[in-house]
Design a protein around this motif. Sequence first.
Motif, PDB file in Angstrom:
ATOM      1  N   LEU A   4     -16.008  20.690  18.338  1.00  0.00           N
ATOM      2  CA  LEU A   4     -15.987  21.639  19.172  1.00  0.00           C
ATOM      3  C   LEU A   4     -16.598  20.945  21.256  1.00  0.00           C
ATOM      4  N   ALA A   5     -15.439  21.149  22.453  1.00  0.00           N
ATOM      5  CA  ALA A   5     -16.352  20.840  23.290  1.00  0.00           C
ATOM      6  C   ALA A   5     -17.191  21.431  24.310  1.00  0.00           C
ATOM      7  N   GLY A  49      -1.034  12.974  19.874  1.00  0.00           N
ATOM      8  CA  GLY A  49      -1.377  13.812  19.459  1.00  0.00           C
ATOM      9  C   GLY A  49      -3.256  14.765  19.522  1.00  0.00           C
ATOM     10  N   VAL A  50      -3.362  14.212  19.882  1.00  0.00           N
ATOM     11  CA  VAL A  50      -5.203  14.461  19.656  1.00  0.00           C
ATOM     12  C   VAL A  50      -5.197  14.990  21.314  1.00  0.00           C
ATOM     13  N   ARG A  51      -4.667  13.596  22.330  1.00  0.00           N
ATOM     14  CA  ARG A  51      -4.884  14.927  24.028  1.00  0.00           C
ATOM     15  C   ARG A  51      -3.974  16.295  24.035  1.00  0.00           C
ATOM     16  N   ALA A  52      -2.973  16.052  23.092  1.00  0.00           N
ATOM     17  CA  ALA A  52      -3.017  17.778  23.318  1.00  0.00           C
ATOM     18  C   ALA A  52      -3.399  18.736  22.310  1.00  0.00           C
ATOM     19  N   ALA A  53      -3.760  18.317  21.092  1.00  0.00           N
ATOM     20  CA  ALA A  53      -4.704  19.686  20.696  1.00  0.00           C
ATOM     21  C   ALA A  53      -6.136  19.960  21.521  1.00  0.00           C
ATOM     22  N   GLN A  54      -6.509  18.777  22.476  1.00  0.00           N
ATOM     23  CA  GLN A  54      -7.537  18.966  22.656  1.00  0.00           C
ATOM     24  C   GLN A  54      -7.314  20.345  23.908  1.00  0.00           C
ATOM     25  N   ARG A  55      -5.722  19.942  24.923  1.00  0.00           N
ATOM     26  CA  ARG A  55      -5.510  20.700  25.552  1.00  0.00           C
ATOM     27  C   ARG A  55      -5.048  21.752  25.217  1.00  0.00           C
ATOM     28  N   MET A  56      -4.873  22.169  23.899  1.00  0.00           N
ATOM     29  CA  MET A  56      -4.414  23.564  23.325  1.00  0.00           C
ATOM     30  C   MET A  56      -5.762  24.532  22.957  1.00  0.00           C
ATOM     31  N   SER A  84       1.039  21.651  26.479  1.00  0.00           N
ATOM     32  CA  SER A  84       0.000  20.749  26.035  1.00  0.00           C
ATOM     33  C   SER A  84       0.672  19.714  25.264  1.00  0.00           C
ATOM     34  N   VAL A  85       1.566  20.557  24.846  1.00  0.00           N
ATOM     35  CA  VAL A  85       2.365  19.224  23.833  1.00  0.00           C
ATOM     36  C   VAL A  85       3.319  18.075  25.053  1.00  0.00           C
ATOM     37  N   THR A  86       4.687  18.737  24.991  1.00  0.00           N
ATOM     38  CA  THR A  86       4.912  17.775  26.838  1.00  0.00           C
ATOM     39  C   THR A  86       4.365  17.164  27.671  1.00  0.00           C
ATOM     40  N   GLU A  87       3.194  18.141  27.686  1.00  0.00           N
ATOM     41  CA  GLU A  87       2.237  16.806  28.730  1.00  0.00           C
ATOM     42  C   GLU A  87       1.581  15.685  28.368  1.00  0.00           C
TER      43      GLU A  87
END
Length: 323
Positions: free
Chosen positions: A176-177, A69-76, A43-46
Amino acid sequence: MTDLRDRTVLFADLRGSTGLYEALGNAAASSAITQAISQVGESVTEAGGLVIKTLGDGLMAAFDTPRDGVRAAQRMQDQIERLVLRGQQQGQPAMLALRLQIALARGEVVEVGGDCFGDAVNVAARLIDHAGDSETLITAEVLTGLHHTLKARFRSLDRIPVRGRAEPVHVYRMDLAHSQTGDAATQFGEPMASTEPDGIRLVWRDLDRVFDLAALPIVLGRSVQATYCITDARVSRSHARIDWQGSSFSLTDLSYNGTYVRFGPSGELLSLKRGSCTLHGAGAIGLGGPPGDDQSPTVHFEILRFADTVPQVLHHGAPKTRS
């Protein structure tokens, strides 16, 4: 080579692995955890970030922009949620205990030999101690760099004392989503009545205070900067937090010693180890030990509806009317 750059620093920590080893055995549990951390790293690299290092059941990463960073956190969080669901479908209920905590901070960092140092690194590393299960926390500096559509997903937790820092840090929590309120009510007791409460009353010794919804979140802790300050050395500086989750109060443990809840005078005792539960009715919160334990302070609570004026007794002594 030493390089100074503005970076968004992310720390992620996977919790619940201890129970996984006990339930699945070393080989299966190690495989599941390795897979989870691998997906978190992907998720970080993506999202265009760089994994700086892995830290046991977690990792540290850096990003050029807060948005990445936030986008990665959402994916994680989504990846772990899917991993848990898949484990449940495969007959591995122990996977339900896996939860991810994430914290992000922004600022100038020193990059040396593939590692990062600086205030943003220290703040993110300490801030993760304040995150509950499946929570993502960010600082005000991270929020400032987000588009308004992303900003709308975050709610202020006000200023929170962070270990090693003289000044508290303004912290925001990602909503939370998918609401987990129903799950929490099922796991931790009967859900609250359909009529939403107006506030909560907390009593510890002579410290009797009523908080309405506008006063939330409430941090219970030893720090003088805590919303509800409990001057007892056995209590962590930021021990627990009470939030408003849609239509009910939620209590989250932030400590190393744990937070315990008992509903009513003789209800079931709940142990929160960096977990959360929905508060309803009246009961007691033990900070570091079960309520009533002489070794730990006990805070009595009552969920209030201000239209209801029936006096309640929360501890030994004369009845007190609701404010």
